[in-house]
Design a protein around this motif. Structure first.
Motif, PDB file in Angstrom:
ATOM      1  N   SER A   1       0.850  -1.188   0.000  1.00 28.59           N
ATOM      2  CA  SER A   1       0.000   0.000   0.000  1.00 28.59           C
ATOM      3  C   SER A   1       0.886   1.238   0.000  1.00 28.59           C
ATOM      4  O   SER A   1       2.114   1.151   0.143  1.00 28.59           O
ATOM      5  N   GLY A   2       0.278   2.416  -0.164  1.00 33.12           N
ATOM      6  CA  GLY A   2       1.059   3.639  -0.154  1.00 33.12           C
ATOM      7  C   GLY A   2       1.805   3.822   1.152  1.00 33.12           C
ATOM      8  O   GLY A   2       2.971   4.224   1.175  1.00 33.12           O
ATOM      9  N   THR A   3       1.140   3.502   2.281  1.00 31.94           N
ATOM     10  CA  THR A   3       1.801   3.616   3.587  1.00 31.94           C
ATOM     11  C   THR A   3       2.919   2.605   3.714  1.00 31.94           C
ATOM     12  O   THR A   3       4.012   2.919   4.223  1.00 31.94           O
TER      13      THR A   3
ATOM     14  N   LYS B   1      -3.033  11.851  -4.338  1.00 38.92           N
ATOM     15  CA  LYS B   1      -4.283  11.166  -4.004  1.00 38.92           C
ATOM     16  C   LYS B   1      -5.481  12.076  -4.206  1.00 38.92           C
ATOM     17  O   LYS B   1      -6.523  11.653  -4.717  1.00 38.92           O
TER      18      LYS B   1
ATOM     19  N   ARG C   1      -8.110   1.680  -6.113  1.00 42.73           N
ATOM     20  CA  ARG C   1      -7.343   1.936  -4.876  1.00 42.73           C
ATOM     21  C   ARG C   1      -5.845   1.830  -5.128  1.00 42.73           C
ATOM     22  O   ARG C   1      -5.054   2.615  -4.605  1.00 42.73           O
TER      23      ARG C   1
ATOM     24  N   GLN D   1      -4.680   4.956  -6.928  1.00 41.31           N
ATOM     25  CA  GLN D   1      -4.667   6.131  -6.074  1.00 41.31           C
ATOM     26  C   GLN D   1      -3.568   6.086  -5.018  1.00 41.31           C
ATOM     27  O   GLN D   1      -3.185   7.122  -4.479  1.00 41.31           O
ATOM     28  N   ASP D   2      -3.084   4.894  -4.709  1.00 37.98           N
ATOM     29  CA  ASP D   2      -2.049   4.770  -3.671  1.00 37.98           C
ATOM     30  C   ASP D   2      -0.714   5.336  -4.140  1.00 37.98           C
ATOM     31  O   ASP D   2      -0.091   6.145  -3.451  1.00 37.98           O
ATOM     32  N   THR D   3      -0.235   4.883  -5.297  1.00 37.36           N
ATOM     33  CA  THR D   3       1.089   5.287  -5.785  1.00 37.36           C
ATOM     34  C   THR D   3       1.072   5.411  -7.299  1.00 37.36           C
ATOM     35  O   THR D   3       0.230   4.805  -7.985  1.00 37.36           O
TER      36      THR D   3
END
Length: 532
Positions: free
Chosen positions: A47-49, A423, A440, A443-445
């Motif tokens: 995920s982006g995080t 984002k 999703r 939109q994350d990266t």
């Protein structure tokens, strides 16, 4: 061996070559990883995080542990700590190379950060102990600084070569033979040094140093991306409280991790402050540049790495000019000019668009790097010469902590600012055919968007790719504006903090209390630095 007049001989200079090996690996690490990010995104699907943690956890742990490890090396022996770190880095590199999930890679990167924290203060402290003659020490530190710059320059090239032919895990395996060579050569070529009368290791201070860094950075990073949330706010509060507790602990402990008298030396404190800001700007924007070349311009890792070599020409020229002027011009104007040059580079970066000519982004990146690196080359000699020899490990660790914390915060804050814009721009702006998990991921990266666009194909894929690249560039612009503001402020601060320093090397302080292992202690005042 060292001559009777205190000048280093052949063994010391050969030992310096050994110390350069871990320095090269550690500075190459982040550059290699930047170019591996798109492949890691495709293979492990973080995920982006998670992607930010893969990049950040190494530097955050490094920053949190450098001071405790520097103080530990002063006590148990700097060569011994160097070898422990080399062994740990080897094992952690193997684990990272063969990780089969984002969580495993984050854990392996955390272990690399712990091992790396033992290496950097040991290398700089051993140089302080091996080279007693000021001119020789300045030359050795110049070589050491050159190795750091060389590692940062070679990292993307080596990463590009590996990733062009092998899987992303090969980016971590390059450390293994280098660290094995350090383990083989260090006992024969590096003398052991430890502080004569170190006192008990401050475990409470070490715990406070760690909890002052990790929770605060976690809170800042998540607040920047997700807005006010209970857990990040609590983490930030814990970090700030721990920092306050550490400040009290340094003043009250019988044997603190680092003598607080060092912070009353204006050249020491000023150099650390300058280094933090320079690395914030430089490393905070490197991730944008590497992703722009690969994911916006569509270059292969090798092509992007080779093109990224061009800015290093300006960096080399800046370092050479600063070295030539340092003996005749005071640090304040040199550092002020360096920061203003970097700010001009950020100004150029705000002009970059997805379809901009390649020379524009490379020129902007080169100007940013020339200003930041040219400024930071002045600080290593200032830190090492300001601290007494018996505190070389903890003083070096404090300087490296500033470097890593500046780098980490730059990546976290500038990266989070860019991610937030990315984002927001894609929220509601995706093509009609991109929904669910694909939406999703996009939109994350930007890496996720490129992967989704390739799978979607056709008109939807093309529209997604165009929207994602435009959103990424918008985020890059916000980060560039933030970097420009920071460097202009740093230029003003440098002019004030460094205005008292004359041209030429900083005079050393204290008398040697650090002795080769196995010899009799040499008495001397531990807090001589307070008189500077």
């Amino acid at each position: 061996m060292t001559t009777p007049h205190g000048r280093a001989g052949r063994r010391e200079w050969t030992g310096l070559a050994v110390l350069l090996l871990p320095t090269l690996v550690l500075t190459m690490d982040m550059g290699v990883l930047f170019f591996a990010v798109p492949f890691i995104s495709t293979d492990l699907r973080p995920s982006g995080t998670q992607q930010l943690w893969i990049l950040d956890i190494y530097s955050f742990l490094l920053a949190g542990l450098l001071v405790p490890m520097g103080a530990l090396g002063d006590r148990i022996g700097r060569r011994r700590l160097l070898m422990v770190g080399a062994g740990g880095f080897t094992v952690a590199s193997l684990l990272a190379a063969h990780a089969d999930g984002a969580g495993q890679l984050i854990a392996a990167r955390a272990l690399l950060g712990v091992a790396g924290a033992t290496l950097m203060p040991s290398t700089l402290a051993l140089i302080r102990n091996m080279f007693h003659d000021p001119r020789q020490r300045q030359a050795a530190l110049g070589v050491w600084s050159g190795a750091m710059m060389g590692g940062a320059t070679l990292g993307p090239v080596v990463g590009g070569l590996l990733l062009d032919r092998f899987w992303w895990g090969s980016a971590f395996l390059i450390a293994v033979p280098v660290m094995l060579l350090v383990l083989a050569a260090a006992p024969a070529l590096l003398p052991e040094y430890r502080t004569a009368r170190p006192g008990r290791f401050d475990l409470a201070g070490a715990a406070l140093a760690i909890t002052a860094v990790l929770p605060a950075v976690y809170g800042i990073k998540n607040l920047s991306v997700d807005g006010p949330q209970p857990l990040p706010l609590a983490a930030l509060a814990l970090g700030l409280l721990s920092a306050a507790g550490l400040a009290v602990r340094l003043r009250t402990a019988a044997h603190p991790l680092i003598d607080p008298a060092l912070f009353r030396i204006r050249s020491f404190t000023g150099a650390i402050t300058v280094n933090t800001v320079a690395m914030f700007a430089l490393m905070g924007f490197t991730l944008f540049t590497s992703q722009y070349l690969q994911l916006v311009k569509g270059m292969s890792p090798l092509s992007a790495a080779l093109w990224a070599l061009l800015p290093s020409v300006g960096v080399g020229a800046a370092v050479g000019a600063v070295g030539a002027l340092a003996g005749r011009v005071r640090p304040a104007p040199l550092m002020t000019c360096g920061f203003l040059v970097g700010a001009a580079g950020f100004g150029l970066m705000t002009l970059v668009r997805p379809d901009s000519p390649l020379w524009l982004v490379l020129t902007a990146a080169g100007v940013i790097a020339a200003g930041a690196v040219g400024t930071s080359t002045l600080t290593a000699e200032m830190v090492v010469s300001a601290a007494p020899p018996e505190q070389a490990g903890s003083a070096s660790a404090t300087s490296e902590t500033a470097t890593e914390l500046g780098s980490s915060l730059g990546i976290a804050l500038l990266g989070a600012a860019g991610a937030a814009v990315y984002k927001a721009r894609l929220d509601g702006g995706l093509p009609a055919g991109v929904t669910g998990d694909a939406a999703r991921a996009a939109q994350d990266t930007l890496g996720g968007a490129v992967t989704v666009a390739a799978r979607a194909g056709g008109t939807a894929g093309g529209e997604l790719l165009e929207a994602a690249r435009s959103a990424f560039t918008d985020g890059m612009h916000l980060a560039a504006v933030a970097g420009l503001v920071v460097l202009v402020g740093a230029a003003i601060a440098a002019a004030r903090l460094m205005r008292h320093l004359p041209a030429g090397p900083v005079a050393g302080t204290g008398s040697p209390e650090t002795v080769p292992a196995g010899t009799a202690p040499v008495p001397g005042p531990a807090a001589t630095a307070a008189a500077a």
